[in-house]
Design an enzyme around this catalytic site. Structure first.
Site, PDB file in Angstrom:
ATOM      1  N   ASP A  12     -31.716  -3.099   4.829  1.00 54.39           N
ATOM      2  CA  ASP A  12     -33.069  -1.597   5.408  1.00 54.39           C
ATOM      3  C   ASP A  12     -33.416  -2.099   7.052  1.00 54.39           C
ATOM      4  OD1 ASP A  12     -34.717   0.323   5.991  1.00 54.39           O
ATOM      5  OD2 ASP A  12     -36.562  -1.348   5.415  1.00 54.39           O
ATOM      6  N   ASP A  14     -36.326  -1.292   9.357  1.00 51.95           N
ATOM      7  CA  ASP A  14     -38.431  -1.593   9.557  1.00 51.95           C
ATOM      8  C   ASP A  14     -38.843  -2.667   7.747  1.00 51.95           C
ATOM      9  OD1 ASP A  14     -38.955   0.953  11.294  1.00 51.95           O
ATOM     10  OD2 ASP A  14     -36.942   0.235  11.382  1.00 51.95           O
ATOM     11  N   LYS A 145     -29.512   6.672   1.704  1.00 53.39           N
ATOM     12  CA  LYS A 145     -29.436   4.969   2.041  1.00 53.39           C
ATOM     13  C   LYS A 145     -28.460   4.976   0.645  1.00 53.39           C
ATOM     14  CE  LYS A 145     -33.928   3.454   4.468  1.00 53.39           C
ATOM     15  NZ  LYS A 145     -34.242   2.786   4.093  1.00 53.39           N
ATOM     16  N   ASN A 171     -38.398   3.916  -0.619  1.00 52.44           N
ATOM     17  CA  ASN A 171     -36.887   4.891  -0.290  1.00 52.44           C
ATOM     18  C   ASN A 171     -35.852   4.496   0.134  1.00 52.44           C
ATOM     19  OD1 ASN A 171     -38.139   3.910   2.555  1.00 52.44           O
ATOM     20  ND2 ASN A 171     -37.030   4.306   3.690  1.00 52.44           N
TER      21      ASN A 171
END
Length: 213
Positions: A12, A14, A145, A171
């Protein structure tokens, strides 16, 4: 087709690849940083639907000039150990990808600077050098994703058991579930509970011993 890789590491962006939440940096430009930060926290905890939350948070960016991207990039802090991890992946014949619910407008600068091989993120719509408050195109959500990890693994001929997914928010759970090893990093409680392994220190170099030699 690219040359086959020994393994694939997908992160990921952030709060994983970087310490920041880019949407919060951009929202600061509109004086709505605190409001967007609270909404981001709820989304990362899985309390609200990610796509719905993202659209709402992006609406808060309406009117922000596109030159805010440069100011956001200047504030980015790479996560400790990220360069060491990426170098180790490359030294051992692997590939590094980043798939993000954040934005290409920032990741297109940050990812190559850190040595990332592949990246995918959302795009922000703009008109006359001002953000419209809308996402341009489909949203990179949890399902996207996971699909991206599978796609990149196929592209590089990497079997599922040699894929690694590293993330912090709700997520990220789908891509962590489809990877050979799902790693919770700097993660929310629900993510730590469902990960294969939890990286306790906020230092991506802690992942290096888990990589194939």
């Amino acid at each position: 087709m690219p040359a086959p890789a020994r393994f694939l590491v997908v992160l990921d962006a952030d709060s994983t690849l970087i310490r920041n939440e880019v949407i919060e940096l951009l929202a600061d430009e509109a004086g709505r940083g605190a409001e967007v930060a609270a909404a981001t926290e709820a989304a990362m905890r899985g309390e609200v639907d990610f796509a719905t939350s993202l659209r709402s948070r992006v609406q808060a960016l309406a009117g922000v000039p596109t030159d805010a991207f440069a100011r956001a990039i200047a504030r980015i802090e790479p996560t400790p150990g990220v360069r060491e991890l990426i170098a180790a992946v490359h030294d051992r014949g692997g590939v590094v990808g980043v798939v993000s619910g954040g934005f290409h407008e920032v990741l297109d600068t940050v990812a190559p600077d850190l040595g990332v091989d592949l990246w995918r993120a959302n795009r922000l719509a703009a008109s006359e050098d001002v953000l419209t408050g809308e996402v341009d195109g489909g949203i990179v959500d949890a399902t996207a994703k996971a699909e991206t990890l599978r796609e990149w693994a196929a592209r590089y001929g990497v079997p599922r058991e040699l894929t690694f997914a590293i993330g912090d928010g709700a997520n990220d759970l789908e891509m962590m579930a489809v990877a050979g090893l799902g790693l919770a990093f700097n993660a929310k409680p629900s993510v730590r509970e469902r990960a294969d392994l939890v990286i306790g220190a906020v230092d991506l170099a802690e992942v290096i011993p888990l990589l194939p030699r």
